[in-house]
Design a protein around this motif. Structure first.
Motif, PDB file in Angstrom:
ATOM      1  N   ILE B 326     -54.961 -42.516  56.346  1.00  0.00           N
ATOM      2  CA  ILE B 326     -55.512 -41.044  55.983  1.00  0.00           C
ATOM      3  C   ILE B 326     -55.589 -40.161  57.176  1.00  0.00           C
ATOM      4  O   ILE B 326     -56.004 -40.830  58.259  1.00  0.00           O
ATOM      5  CB  ILE B 326     -57.053 -41.234  55.581  1.00  0.00           C
ATOM      6  CG1 ILE B 326     -58.082 -42.148  56.620  1.00  0.00           C
ATOM      7  CG2 ILE B 326     -57.080 -42.159  54.113  1.00  0.00           C
ATOM      8  CD1 ILE B 326     -59.372 -42.354  56.112  1.00  0.00           C
ATOM      9  N   GLY B 327     -55.623 -38.928  57.083  1.00  0.00           N
ATOM     10  CA  GLY B 327     -55.862 -38.049  58.118  1.00  0.00           C
ATOM     11  C   GLY B 327     -56.978 -37.186  57.942  1.00  0.00           C
ATOM     12  O   GLY B 327     -57.266 -36.465  56.640  1.00  0.00           O
ATOM     13  N   ILE B 328     -57.916 -36.999  58.835  1.00  0.00           N
ATOM     14  CA  ILE B 328     -59.292 -36.291  58.652  1.00  0.00           C
ATOM     15  C   ILE B 328     -58.933 -34.811  59.388  1.00  0.00           C
ATOM     16  O   ILE B 328     -58.679 -34.901  60.599  1.00  0.00           O
ATOM     17  CB  ILE B 328     -60.426 -37.005  59.252  1.00  0.00           C
ATOM     18  CG1 ILE B 328     -60.321 -38.506  58.968  1.00  0.00           C
ATOM     19  CG2 ILE B 328     -61.877 -36.231  58.777  1.00  0.00           C
ATOM     20  CD1 ILE B 328     -60.491 -38.643  57.261  1.00  0.00           C
ATOM     21  N   ILE B 329     -58.999 -33.783  58.545  1.00  0.00           N
ATOM     22  CA  ILE B 329     -58.879 -32.476  59.249  1.00  0.00           C
ATOM     23  C   ILE B 329     -60.438 -31.855  59.721  1.00  0.00           C
ATOM     24  O   ILE B 329     -60.975 -31.677  58.679  1.00  0.00           O
ATOM     25  CB  ILE B 329     -58.118 -31.308  58.332  1.00  0.00           C
ATOM     26  CG1 ILE B 329     -56.934 -32.078  57.627  1.00  0.00           C
ATOM     27  CG2 ILE B 329     -57.969 -30.138  59.043  1.00  0.00           C
ATOM     28  CD1 ILE B 329     -56.242 -31.238  56.863  1.00  0.00           C
ATOM     29  N   ASP B 330     -60.632 -31.574  60.703  1.00  0.00           N
ATOM     30  CA  ASP B 330     -61.883 -30.922  61.103  1.00  0.00           C
ATOM     31  C   ASP B 330     -61.650 -29.413  61.635  1.00  0.00           C
ATOM     32  O   ASP B 330     -60.699 -29.326  62.423  1.00  0.00           O
ATOM     33  CB  ASP B 330     -62.511 -31.787  62.574  1.00  0.00           C
ATOM     34  CG  ASP B 330     -63.332 -32.794  62.095  1.00  0.00           C
ATOM     35  OD1 ASP B 330     -64.483 -32.558  61.515  1.00  0.00           O
ATOM     36  OD2 ASP B 330     -63.022 -33.996  62.122  1.00  0.00           O
TER      37      ASP B 330
END
Lengths: 288, 405
Positions: B326-330
């Motif tokens: 998973i990649g978390i975009i902030d």
């Protein structure tokens, strides 16, 4: 210092009064450079938020330092700059929303301190940058984007307030009078103490008062602005308050008190009285 | 500013996120609204003014002299039993911080819109999420939306949950500056009858400040009582989860909406190998990217976090544990945080600590200051997340995307 910075995207509307203020400010600072041999970088222009804040970006070449601060806090920032280096010529540029609305609380303490800076207030009677909401100097009953049934608060009278708070140099001018503005700005910068140059600077988009100020004979509009009589004694506070209490917009210097010490002079005086204590003497003070 | 003519009785409207929330104020019969101009939040001010001028909205509309007063006024209006609405953006929200902090402790159900904006300085008007996120520890319920319709629904939901006697906590609706505050979209409007059925009147009960009910609000409690009060506020936030689920069920039924999960939205995740996770309007380029990559046979998906407080840890634990990475975009930053990650990354990383299998994850910071999150940058983030899926771990746990060198 006479043409716009090509790297900066212009943010004022055509016809904005702030163009005239900018020209007058450039002239006043240039005069200090030529006549008083004050290097341009020894001037600091400090702005808050609003259309007025663009003033710090619009000069090119040899120019004053610019500090685009936060909303309403131009006076505390100016205090920091001036107390850090009292040799600087510190000039605040602010609008009526910034200076008389969210930043109002800072005028009284600086007047009491007689902080030796100049505040140039561009009053267009509206929050222009955010598209025309009412401000403290908007007329009672005015319909704006935030007052659909008309403004319910009374209009603030800046001159009476400045005088009541003890501002030691109070002046009034308008953005179409570039020569007068520039002269008054120079006098304000030369004044030893807290000086305010309050300028009617109409907003062509949301509150265009130019005709009301200037008048229009063909339309039978008399014009609110008038020159302060030459025989006015600007050292007379009561006379200044009388002018401030009249209808209309006076043009000129209402009040000037050069007898009060400035804040840096007061600090110097206090500093001379301070005597350092040793740790031993401090501990001795707790001895039983 | 030109304001579109809106008849709120029309079933379908072309309106911006700010306009949707202003209309929600009218339909919710809000009693007191306060405002102070700062963009991009100020768009809602104009729409509220117009609705009042048109006779559509009847309320006390107070233009304060600063954000600090703006939030204090509605806070106390709420204490006397008035339904309230206010809002701000960026540093304006921060100038009200003292009022923001005490509103939670006083258990006042203020509803605010945050038109998300970067925190000056240097000056910037574009979207960042750090403004609203700053209150995340204090007891504010925080909602992020990505369409005008969701903004409107979220407003009704906010009053319903915040004013629930089991909760009595403030709620902020985050709308990305410009991308949502200023952009028009088609909104399917609920009828006034539907809104009335969903949203009961605000009743403060025994806590109302009234001459007939002499109580003291905000007494000095010091070490004698403060920890107990904090614990009560914590309990209210814990209860909010169930109240939100209950309210979302009612909204789906009454408004004929099809929200599957109140807390998160999953987009094309059923058979996905990797997903990206984010909040707000970056969902639009992300969903376009998902569709394009799927056309190339890549199994990708997107998960959007809708409620940040209460944080949907249970939902994310279930949803995210099934992916290879998973990649978390902030659209925010938390300088000096673990892994130097953003706020959402750090929270999700914590939420997944006990999950088995725990998916490898990578964090991305992008779109700061309103810089557009594009299909290209979204594709780059998917590619990086695929690399993590292949190796099982991220060489660099946190990457800044789209930064000029």
């Amino acid at each position: 210092m006479t043409s716009k910075n090509p790297e900066y995207d212009f943010k004022w509307c055509p016809g904005c009064g702030d163009f005239g203020v900018r020209r007058a400010l450039e002239t006043a600072i240039s005069r200090r450079t030529v006549e008083m041999e004050v290097a341009p970088e020894n001037n600091v222009i400090i702005a808050g938020i609003g259309c007025s804040g663009n003033m710090v970006h619009l000069l090119e070449g040899d120019q004053p330092y610019g500090f685009h601060g936060i909303h309403g806090r131009s006076l505390p920032i100016a205090m920091g700059a001036k107390m850090g280096n009292p040799d600087l010529n510190v000039v605040v540029v602010a609008g009526d929303g910034d200076f008389l609305g969210i930043g109002l609380e800072h005028i009284s303490p600086q007047a009491a301190r007689n902080l030796n800076i100049t505040a140039i207030v561009m009053d267009n009677g509206v929050y222009g940058l955010t598209k025309g909401q009412s401000s403290p100097t908007t007329d009672l009953g005015a319909v704006t984007s935030s007052t659909p049934y008309g403004k319910t608060e009374d209009k603030l009278h800046p001159f009476k307030m400045y005088l009541s708070l003890g501002v030691s140099f109070v002046s009034s001018t308008m953005s179409s009078q570039v020569r007068q503005m520039s002269t008054i700005m120079s006098e304000a910068m030369d004044h030893p103490g807290f000086s305010i140059v309050h300028i009617q600077s109409p907003c062509t988009e949301y509150n265009n008062t130019f005709e009301l100020l200037k008048g229009n004979v063909r339309k039978g509009i008399p014009g609110l602005a008038y020159d302060i009589p030459e025989d006015h004694d600007d050292a007379d506070w009561d006379a200044a308050f009388d002018i401030a209490s009249n209808d209309g917009i006076p043009l000129g210097v209402l009040y000037r008190d050069t007898t009060r010490p400035t804040l840096d002079q007061r600090i110097d005086e206090v500093s001379e009285k301070v005597k350092a204590k040793s740790v031993a003497s401090l501990l001795d003070s707790y001895a039983i | 500013m030109t304001i579109s003519t809106t008849d709120i009785r029309e079933k379908e409207q072309l309106i911006s996120g700010s306009e949707a929330i202003a209309i929600a104020c009218a339909m919710a019969d809000v009693d007191v609204i306060t405002a102070y101009p700062i963009r991009p939040y100020d768009t809602v001010m104009q729409f509220v003014s117009k609705l009042i001028a048109d006779g559509t909205l009847s309320c006390e509309y107070i233009i304060a002299e600063s954000e600090h007063s703006q939030f204090e006024i509605v806070k106390h209006a709420s204490a006397v039993g008035a339904r309230v609405f206010t809002g701000s953006s960026g540093v304006g929200w921060f100038y009200a911080f003292e009022a923001l902090a005490v509103t939670c402790g006083l258990r006042l159900p203020m509803v605010a819109m945050v038109g998300n904006r970067a925190l000056d300085d240097p000056g910037a008007f574009g979207t960042e999420h750090n403004d609203a996120l700053a209150v995340r520890d204090l007891g504010w319920m925080l909602r992020w939306v990505d369409t005008a319709e969701e903004a409107m629904d979220a407003a009704f939901m906010a009053w319903r949950v915040a004013e629930d006697p089991r909760i009595y906590l403030p709620c902020a609706i985050s709308t990305d500056g410009a991308f949502l505050t200023h952009s028009q979209q088609i909104v399917q409007m609920p009828s006034q009858e539907q809104v009335d059925e969903f949203l009961p009147p605000y009743d403060r009960g025994d806590f109302v400040l009234h001459p007939d009910n002499p109580i003291t609000i905000a007494p000095q409690v010091n070490e004698d009582w403060l920890i107990e009060i904090r614990r009560q506020t914590d309990a209210a936030m814990r209860r909010a989860r169930d109240v939100i689920i209950e309210a979302q069920d009612d909204m789906n039924r009454i408004f004929n909406r099809e929200e599957e999960d109140p807390f998160i939205e999953e987009y094309m995740t059923e058979d996905a190998d990797v997903v990206l996770v984010g909040m707000g309007t970056l969902s639009l380029p992300l969903k376009v990217t998902v569709r394009r990559l799927r056309e190339q046979g890549k199994k990708v998906g997107f998960v959007r976090v809708k409620w940040f407080r209460p944080f949907p840890a249970p939902e994310l634990q279930v949803a995210l544990s099934k992916f290879k990475a998973i990649g978390i975009i902030d659209r925010d930053y938390s300088l000096g945080a673990p892994q130097n990650g953003g706020v959402l990354y750090t929270e999700i990383r914590s939420a997944l600590y006990d999950v088995t299998p725990r998916p490898p994850m990578i964090g991305f910071i992008c779109g700061l200051g309103g810089r557009e999150v594009t299909v290209d940058s979204s594709t780059e983030m998917f590619d990086k997340t695929f690399e993590v899926a292949e190796t099982g771990h991220a060489e660099e746990p946190l990457l800044w995307i789209g930064v000029r060198s």
